[in-house]
Design a protein around this motif. Structure first.
Motif, mmCIF file in Angstrom:
data_model
loop_
_atom_site.group_PDB
_atom_site.id
_atom_site.type_symbol
_atom_site.label_atom_id
_atom_site.label_comp_id
_atom_site.label_asym_id
_atom_site.label_seq_id
_atom_site.Cartn_x
_atom_site.Cartn_y
_atom_site.Cartn_z
ATOM 1 N N ASP A 24 0.878 -1.246 -0.039
ATOM 2 C CA ASP A 24 -0.092 -0.049 -0.085
ATOM 3 C C ASP A 24 0.824 1.292 -0.107
ATOM 4 O O ASP A 24 0.477 2.148 -0.780
ATOM 5 C CB ASP A 24 -1.049 -0.205 1.284
ATOM 6 N N LEU A 25 2.021 1.311 0.886
ATOM 7 C CA LEU A 25 2.793 2.647 0.734
ATOM 8 C C LEU A 25 3.482 2.758 -0.363
ATOM 9 O O LEU A 25 3.552 3.791 -0.927
ATOM 10 C CB LEU A 25 3.987 2.224 2.184
ATOM 11 N N VAL A 26 4.104 1.668 -1.054
ATOM 12 C CA VAL A 26 4.877 1.740 -2.226
ATOM 13 C C VAL A 26 4.151 2.133 -3.185
ATOM 14 O O VAL A 26 4.365 3.095 -4.200
ATOM 15 C CB VAL A 26 5.636 0.337 -2.300
ATOM 16 N N ASN A 27 3.127 1.621 -3.541
ATOM 17 C CA ASN A 27 2.187 1.669 -4.739
ATOM 18 C C ASN A 27 1.476 2.990 -4.677
ATOM 19 O O ASN A 27 1.215 3.444 -5.602
ATOM 20 C CB ASN A 27 1.001 0.839 -4.927
ATOM 21 N N ASN A 28 1.251 3.605 -3.423
ATOM 22 C CA ASN A 28 0.665 4.989 -3.173
ATOM 23 C C ASN A 28 1.530 5.914 -2.997
ATOM 24 O O ASN A 28 1.294 7.299 -2.689
ATOM 25 C CB ASN A 28 -0.340 4.863 -2.192
ATOM 26 N N GLY A 29 2.957 5.776 -3.287
ATOM 27 C CA GLY A 29 3.924 6.711 -3.191
ATOM 28 C C GLY A 29 4.020 7.276 -1.760
ATOM 29 O O GLY A 29 4.384 8.725 -1.604
ATOM 30 N N LYS A 30 3.721 6.570 -0.648
ATOM 31 C CA LYS A 30 4.019 6.913 0.518
ATOM 32 C C LYS A 30 5.091 6.525 1.589
ATOM 33 O O LYS A 30 5.224 7.043 2.495
ATOM 34 C CB LYS A 30 2.649 6.540 1.193
ATOM 35 N N ALA A 31 5.885 6.014 0.784
ATOM 36 C CA ALA A 31 7.057 5.392 1.297
ATOM 37 C C ALA A 31 8.157 6.253 1.361
ATOM 38 O O ALA A 31 8.574 7.151 0.391
ATOM 39 C CB ALA A 31 7.485 3.980 0.750
ATOM 40 N N THR A 32 8.843 6.449 2.906
ATOM 41 C CA THR A 32 10.174 7.125 2.835
ATOM 42 C C THR A 32 11.112 5.901 3.314
ATOM 43 O O THR A 32 10.904 5.471 4.319
ATOM 44 C CB THR A 32 9.941 8.394 3.953
ATOM 45 N N PHE A 33 12.176 5.713 2.341
ATOM 46 C CA PHE A 33 12.640 4.312 2.444
ATOM 47 C C PHE A 33 14.190 4.614 2.528
ATOM 48 O O PHE A 33 14.579 5.827 2.059
ATOM 49 C CB PHE A 33 12.300 3.249 1.519
ATOM 50 N N TYR A 34 15.047 3.882 3.087
ATOM 51 C CA TYR A 34 16.508 4.048 3.006
ATOM 52 C C TYR A 34 17.188 2.894 2.561
ATOM 53 O O TYR A 34 16.745 1.644 2.913
ATOM 54 C CB TYR A 34 16.855 4.538 4.379
ATOM 55 N N ILE A 35 18.280 3.230 2.126
ATOM 56 C CA ILE A 35 19.266 2.104 1.614
ATOM 57 C C ILE A 35 20.492 2.748 2.138
ATOM 58 O O ILE A 35 21.181 3.894 1.985
ATOM 59 C CB ILE A 35 19.411 1.804 0.241
ATOM 60 N N GLY A 36 21.481 1.726 2.714
ATOM 61 C CA GLY A 36 22.840 2.112 3.410
ATOM 62 C C GLY A 36 23.973 1.600 2.352
ATOM 63 O O GLY A 36 23.854 0.556 1.643
ATOM 64 N N PHE A 37 24.907 2.760 2.203
ATOM 65 C CA PHE A 37 26.259 2.349 1.475
ATOM 66 C C PHE A 37 27.212 2.608 2.360
ATOM 67 O O PHE A 37 27.546 3.875 2.830
ATOM 68 C CB PHE A 37 26.348 3.151 0.247
ATOM 69 N N ASP A 38 28.060 1.561 2.686
ATOM 70 C CA ASP A 38 29.245 1.828 3.557
ATOM 71 C C ASP A 38 30.517 2.267 2.553
ATOM 72 O O ASP A 38 30.782 1.628 1.678
ATOM 73 C CB ASP A 38 29.668 0.668 4.226
#
Length: 410
Positions: A24-38
């Motif tokens: 629901d979050l992703v399909n409706n553009g409501k996700a604030t998501f993170y990916i980490g890079f060392d």
């Protein structure tokens, strides 16, 4: 097809928690998501490629990426998938690498106002008070559960330092901090990060209540990405000064028949309908698919002009002619010549086509080296300065697919 369903169709999603809420979050553009890079190097490599493409796809669907560079966790090192402890880096090196990452990521991610943001976990991890962290966060973690995590089990026999043992707590605290400061309600990572990511979700729910919105999704991006990111000669970098656009193109042009369609699905932005039509391709058609993959990814990383150059060069070389100006090359110096000559073993080592004279000798003896279209069979064969100054210099072919040009400035 909505974005979550597309991610599944492309083979990107391996495991999730709370799938209905995540969809629901992703399909409706409501996700604030993170990916980490060392920031372990001054360039991203193709092992990071899947994560970059994922962020781009999700941002295009209206979601907000948070790029987390591990200026803090980079000082500790993640034991996941490793058999030895990561080398310590200076603060200056880490900061430099973080800046290099951002410049490369800007080709993929829109960091404009109100768009994606980049944060550095050194900004909060370096300020933590040890005793407060033990009381506030450490109490939320079971040592028994941590020792059952795959990332630690891999290292137990060779020895796991207390430094590395803290990595799960630090990564979990990252999610907790991002949730509170930026409303980050989702984290993405590779399948080897699952235990660390669950730790972050559990920390938020224990500290803020079980109704706290904190989700995790893992993708096959680290297991596949790490395999993609390494070749026999080392990493394939996104920095053109480390891996030229031609070398980058050739890397993808040379993927195995079994991997090409998987890579096209996971990494390109071609429509799924177009990719599905390739499922029945075989034989020579797979070479066409490899050209499509190489071109699309080179265009994405280095731009359309460089992709066109790389493709034209590759096609010309494999048809025994064509422009060599975009081929990887080495400029020879006078000191590389002994009594005005350079032998084949020294030439291969100088050009980085062999790690040692012993390896170069084996390549020649096995019939794996040609110069100017002629196979080299004599390990003592030499060329003079004049040979390297004429025309394109010496065009070296290693095996069936690796080309390199050695020349001297006139």
């Amino acid at each position: 097809m909505q974005i979550y369903e597309e991610l599944k169709a492309r083979g990107l999603i391996a495991q999730v928690t709370d799938e209905d809420e995540i969809r629901d979050l992703v399909n409706n553009g409501k996700a604030t998501f993170y990916i980490g890079f060392d920031p372990t190097a001054d360039s991203l490599h193709v092992g990071h490629f899947m994560a970059l493409c994922l962020m781009k796809r999700l941002q295009m669907a209206g979601n907000r990426p948070v790029v987390l560079v591990g200026g803090g966790t980079g000082m500790v090192g993640d034991p996941s998938g490793r058999t030895d402890m990561r080398q310590m880096m200076t603060v200056e090196t880490i900061e430099h690498n973080c800046e290099c990452f951002k410049k490369q990521m800007e080709r993929f991610i829109d960091f404009g106002e109100g768009k994606a943001i980049m944060v550095n976990n050194a900004d909060w991890l370096m300020k933590l008070n040890y005793i407060e962290l033990l009381r506030d966060v450490g109490a939320c973690f079971s040592v028994n559960n941590m020792l059952r995590a795959e990332c630690y089990k891999q290292r137990m026999e060779k020895g796991l330092s207390f430094l590395e043992f803290n990595y799960m707590i630090m990564q979990s605290y990252d999610f907790y901090h991002l949730f509170q400061e930026y409303g980050c309600n989702m984290q993405f990572g590779g399948d080897d990060q699952w235990s660390n990511m669950l730790g972050g979700t559990e920390l938020i729910r224990r500290k803020l209540g079980k109704d706290a919105y904190a989700m995790t999704i893992t993708l096959l991006m680290n297991s596949e990405g790490k395999k993609m990111g390494k070749t026999a000669s080392g990493a394939v970098w996104l920095d053109p000064n480390k891996t030229s656009p031609y070398e980058f193109y050739q890397y993808w042009r040379n993927v195995g028949d079994d991997d090409v369609l998987k890579c096209i699905r996971m990494l390109t932005f071609l429509p799924m309908e177009e990719i599905d039509k390739m499922d029945s391709w075989e034989g020579a058609q797979l070479n066409t698919a490899k050209e499509i993959l190489a071109y699309e990814l080179t265009k994405l990383v280095h731009g359309e002009e460089e992709a066109n150059k790389a493709q034209e060069t590759a096609r010309g070389l494999f048809s025994k002619g064509g422009d060599t100006s975009n081929m990887p090359c080495t400029c020879l110096q006078e000191e590389d010549f002994k009594e005005g000559k350079i032998d084949i073993l020294s030439l291969l080592v100088k050009c980085g086509l062999a790690a040692s004279r012993g390896e170069a000798r084996r390549l020649v003896q096995q019939g794996g080296v040609s110069i100017g279209g002629e196979k080299v069979t004599d390990i003592d064969q030499c060329w003079g300065c004049g040979d390297c100054e004429c025309g394109d210099g010496l065009v070296i072919k290693k095996g069936k697919k690796v080309f390199h040009r050695a020349y001297m400035e006139k």
